[in-house]
Motif scaffolding. Structure first.
Motif, PDB file in Angstrom:
ATOM      1  N   LYS A 154      -7.436   3.834  -4.263  1.00  0.00           N
ATOM      2  CA  LYS A 154      -8.440   4.078  -3.222  1.00  0.00           C
ATOM      3  C   LYS A 154      -8.538   5.587  -3.014  1.00  0.00           C
ATOM      4  O   LYS A 154      -7.975   6.356  -3.786  1.00  0.00           O
ATOM      5  CB  LYS A 154      -8.010   3.391  -1.920  1.00  0.00           C
ATOM      6  CG  LYS A 154      -7.626   1.929  -2.093  1.00  0.00           C
ATOM      7  CD  LYS A 154      -8.845   1.026  -1.919  1.00  0.00           C
ATOM      8  CE  LYS A 154      -8.528  -0.419  -2.244  1.00  0.00           C
ATOM      9  NZ  LYS A 154      -7.636  -1.035  -1.272  1.00  0.00           N
ATOM     10  N   LEU A 155      -9.188   5.975  -1.934  1.00  0.00           N
ATOM     11  CA  LEU A 155      -9.399   7.392  -1.686  1.00  0.00           C
ATOM     12  C   LEU A 155      -8.091   8.156  -1.440  1.00  0.00           C
ATOM     13  O   LEU A 155      -7.833   9.180  -2.067  1.00  0.00           O
ATOM     14  CB  LEU A 155     -10.341   7.541  -0.484  1.00  0.00           C
ATOM     15  CG  LEU A 155     -11.042   8.886  -0.335  1.00  0.00           C
ATOM     16  CD1 LEU A 155     -11.802   9.254  -1.597  1.00  0.00           C
ATOM     17  CD2 LEU A 155     -11.981   8.833   0.849  1.00  0.00           C
ATOM     18  N   HIS A 156      -7.273   7.672  -0.521  1.00  0.00           N
ATOM     19  CA  HIS A 156      -6.043   8.386  -0.165  1.00  0.00           C
ATOM     20  C   HIS A 156      -4.796   7.549  -0.422  1.00  0.00           C
ATOM     21  O   HIS A 156      -3.712   7.888   0.018  1.00  0.00           O
ATOM     22  CB  HIS A 156      -6.032   8.764   1.322  1.00  0.00           C
ATOM     23  CG  HIS A 156      -7.228   9.526   1.764  1.00  0.00           C
ATOM     24  ND1 HIS A 156      -7.468  10.809   1.348  1.00  0.00           N
ATOM     25  CD2 HIS A 156      -8.270   9.175   2.560  1.00  0.00           C
ATOM     26  CE1 HIS A 156      -8.603  11.218   1.900  1.00  0.00           C
ATOM     27  NE2 HIS A 156      -9.116  10.252   2.626  1.00  0.00           N
ATOM     28  N   GLU A 157      -4.969   6.419  -1.046  1.00  0.00           N
ATOM     29  CA  GLU A 157      -3.829   5.515  -1.204  1.00  0.00           C
ATOM     30  C   GLU A 157      -4.053   4.642  -2.425  1.00  0.00           C
ATOM     31  O   GLU A 157      -5.156   4.575  -2.953  1.00  0.00           O
ATOM     32  CB  GLU A 157      -3.683   4.630   0.043  1.00  0.00           C
ATOM     33  CG  GLU A 157      -4.892   3.736   0.263  1.00  0.00           C
ATOM     34  CD  GLU A 157      -4.963   3.110   1.651  1.00  0.00           C
ATOM     35  OE1 GLU A 157      -4.403   3.692   2.600  1.00  0.00           O
ATOM     36  OE2 GLU A 157      -5.583   2.048   1.772  1.00  0.00           O
ATOM     37  N   MET A 202      -1.406  11.431  -6.721  1.00  0.00           N
ATOM     38  CA  MET A 202      -1.598   9.996  -6.537  1.00  0.00           C
ATOM     39  C   MET A 202      -1.864   9.232  -7.835  1.00  0.00           C
ATOM     40  O   MET A 202      -1.252   8.208  -8.095  1.00  0.00           O
ATOM     41  CB  MET A 202      -2.737   9.751  -5.546  1.00  0.00           C
ATOM     42  CG  MET A 202      -2.970   8.273  -5.293  1.00  0.00           C
ATOM     43  SD  MET A 202      -4.068   7.977  -3.923  1.00  0.00           S
ATOM     44  CE  MET A 202      -5.621   8.352  -4.680  1.00  0.00           C
ATOM     45  N   GLU A 215      -2.018  13.862  -2.421  1.00  0.00           N
ATOM     46  CA  GLU A 215      -3.173  13.308  -3.130  1.00  0.00           C
ATOM     47  C   GLU A 215      -3.280  13.757  -4.581  1.00  0.00           C
ATOM     48  O   GLU A 215      -3.720  12.994  -5.438  1.00  0.00           O
ATOM     49  CB  GLU A 215      -4.470  13.671  -2.404  1.00  0.00           C
ATOM     50  CG  GLU A 215      -4.833  12.617  -1.379  1.00  0.00           C
ATOM     51  CD  GLU A 215      -6.072  12.992  -0.588  1.00  0.00           C
ATOM     52  OE1 GLU A 215      -7.011  13.502  -1.202  1.00  0.00           O
ATOM     53  OE2 GLU A 215      -6.054  12.793   0.638  1.00  0.00           O
ATOM     54  N   HIS A 216      -2.873  15.009  -4.830  1.00  0.00           N
ATOM     55  CA  HIS A 216      -2.996  15.509  -6.197  1.00  0.00           C
ATOM     56  C   HIS A 216      -2.049  14.780  -7.153  1.00  0.00           C
ATOM     57  O   HIS A 216      -2.214  14.855  -8.364  1.00  0.00           O
ATOM     58  CB  HIS A 216      -2.747  17.019  -6.240  1.00  0.00           C
ATOM     59  CG  HIS A 216      -1.368  17.406  -5.789  1.00  0.00           C
ATOM     60  ND1 HIS A 216      -0.918  17.196  -4.505  1.00  0.00           N
ATOM     61  CD2 HIS A 216      -0.346  17.973  -6.466  1.00  0.00           C
ATOM     62  CE1 HIS A 216       0.340  17.640  -4.413  1.00  0.00           C
ATOM     63  NE2 HIS A 216       0.705  18.107  -5.587  1.00  0.00           N
ATOM     64  N   THR A 237       0.838  -1.193   0.000  1.00  0.00           N
ATOM     65  CA  THR A 237       0.000   0.000   0.000  1.00  0.00           C
ATOM     66  C   THR A 237       0.875   1.246   0.000  1.00  0.00           C
ATOM     67  O   THR A 237       1.836   1.318   0.757  1.00  0.00           O
ATOM     68  CB  THR A 237      -0.900   0.001   1.261  1.00  0.00           C
ATOM     69  OG1 THR A 237      -1.692  -1.183   1.236  1.00  0.00           O
ATOM     70  CG2 THR A 237      -1.804   1.224   1.282  1.00  0.00           C
ATOM     71  N   ASP A 246       0.558   5.055   0.766  1.00  0.00           N
ATOM     72  CA  ASP A 246      -0.318   6.050   1.380  1.00  0.00           C
ATOM     73  C   ASP A 246       0.044   7.428   0.837  1.00  0.00           C
ATOM     74  O   ASP A 246       1.152   7.904   1.016  1.00  0.00           O
ATOM     75  CB  ASP A 246      -0.130   5.994   2.904  1.00  0.00           C
ATOM     76  CG  ASP A 246      -1.111   6.902   3.638  1.00  0.00           C
ATOM     77  OD1 ASP A 246      -1.341   8.033   3.167  1.00  0.00           O
ATOM     78  OD2 ASP A 246      -1.626   6.491   4.678  1.00  0.00           O
ATOM     79  N   CYS A 247      -0.910   8.064   0.166  1.00  0.00           N
ATOM     80  CA  CYS A 247      -0.640   9.330  -0.531  1.00  0.00           C
ATOM     81  C   CYS A 247      -1.402  10.491   0.045  1.00  0.00           C
ATOM     82  O   CYS A 247      -1.603  11.487  -0.635  1.00  0.00           O
ATOM     83  CB  CYS A 247      -1.030   9.199  -2.004  1.00  0.00           C
ATOM     84  SG  CYS A 247       0.043   8.139  -2.914  1.00  0.00           S
ATOM     85  N   ARG A 248      -1.872  10.387   1.300  1.00  0.00           N
ATOM     86  CA  ARG A 248      -2.749  11.471   1.766  1.00  0.00           C
ATOM     87  C   ARG A 248      -2.051  12.833   1.798  1.00  0.00           C
ATOM     88  O   ARG A 248      -2.710  13.863   1.770  1.00  0.00           O
ATOM     89  CB  ARG A 248      -3.420  11.123   3.087  1.00  0.00           C
ATOM     90  CG  ARG A 248      -2.513  11.019   4.272  1.00  0.00           C
ATOM     91  CD  ARG A 248      -3.267  10.436   5.459  1.00  0.00           C
ATOM     92  NE  ARG A 248      -3.674   9.055   5.193  1.00  0.00           N
ATOM     93  CZ  ARG A 248      -4.907   8.589   5.423  1.00  0.00           C
ATOM     94  NH1 ARG A 248      -5.846   9.367   5.880  1.00  0.00           N
ATOM     95  NH2 ARG A 248      -5.175   7.332   5.193  1.00  0.00           N
ATOM     96  N   GLU A 249      -0.719  12.826   1.828  1.00  0.00           N
ATOM     97  CA  GLU A 249      -0.016  14.115   1.811  1.00  0.00           C
ATOM     98  C   GLU A 249       0.404  14.516   0.392  1.00  0.00           C
ATOM     99  O   GLU A 249       1.087  15.514   0.202  1.00  0.00           O
ATOM    100  CB  GLU A 249       1.192  14.076   2.756  1.00  0.00           C
ATOM    101  CG  GLU A 249       0.746  13.909   4.200  1.00  0.00           C
ATOM    102  CD  GLU A 249       1.858  14.086   5.222  1.00  0.00           C
ATOM    103  OE1 GLU A 249       2.885  14.684   4.879  1.00  0.00           O
ATOM    104  OE2 GLU A 249       1.675  13.625   6.352  1.00  0.00           O
TER     105      GLU A 249
END
Ligand SMILES: [Zn+2]
Length: 121
Positions: free
Chosen positions: A31-34, A13, A10-11, A3, A5-8
């Motif tokens: 997914k939403l943030h990842e 991703m 996101e643009h 996984t 994780d791209c929440r920081e």
């Protein structure tokens, strides 16, 4: 499966998922943030290889100085190095799109990278 994780970031991703999965030969599910990378065959995905691909992605769009990459077991975490939103010099948003399949990116280098995929076969 690994996984990212791209929440920081996101643009980035969508582009990152495409770039990284092309680079290492894996299937991304977004997914939403990842996004989650699954191997194409029976071979296990190695986190160091994915981290290298993510670094290559940041290098290709000139963002190396703005993001760090942490990893723990099967999780890779993209960290924005700056607090708060990254200050960017305003510039006109350009959109590059693939004439073959409609893939859209804001980075010309990623489109070029993507286009190669259509000429492999
Ligand atoms: Zn395409």
């Amino acid at each position: 499966m690994i996984t990212v994780d791209c929440r920081e970031a996101e643009h980035l991703m969508q582009d990152m998922a495409v770039f990284v999965s092309d680079w290492i030969g894996a299937i991304p599910s977004i997914k939403l943030h990842e996004f989650v990378l699954s191997p194409l065959g029976s071979e296990m995905l190695a986190a160091p290889k994915i981290i290298k691909a993510v670094k290559e992605f940041f290098a290709s769009i000139g963002e190396t100085a703005n993001y760090g990459i942490l990893s723990k077991d099967d999780l890779i975490l993209i960290k924005s190095i700056h607090d708060g939103p990254i200050q960017k010099t305003p510039r006109t948003e350009s959109i590059f799109s693939c004439t073959h399949c409609g893939y859209v990116t804001r980075y010309e280098v990623l489109l070029q990278n993507h286009m190669k995929m259509h000429y492999i076969f």
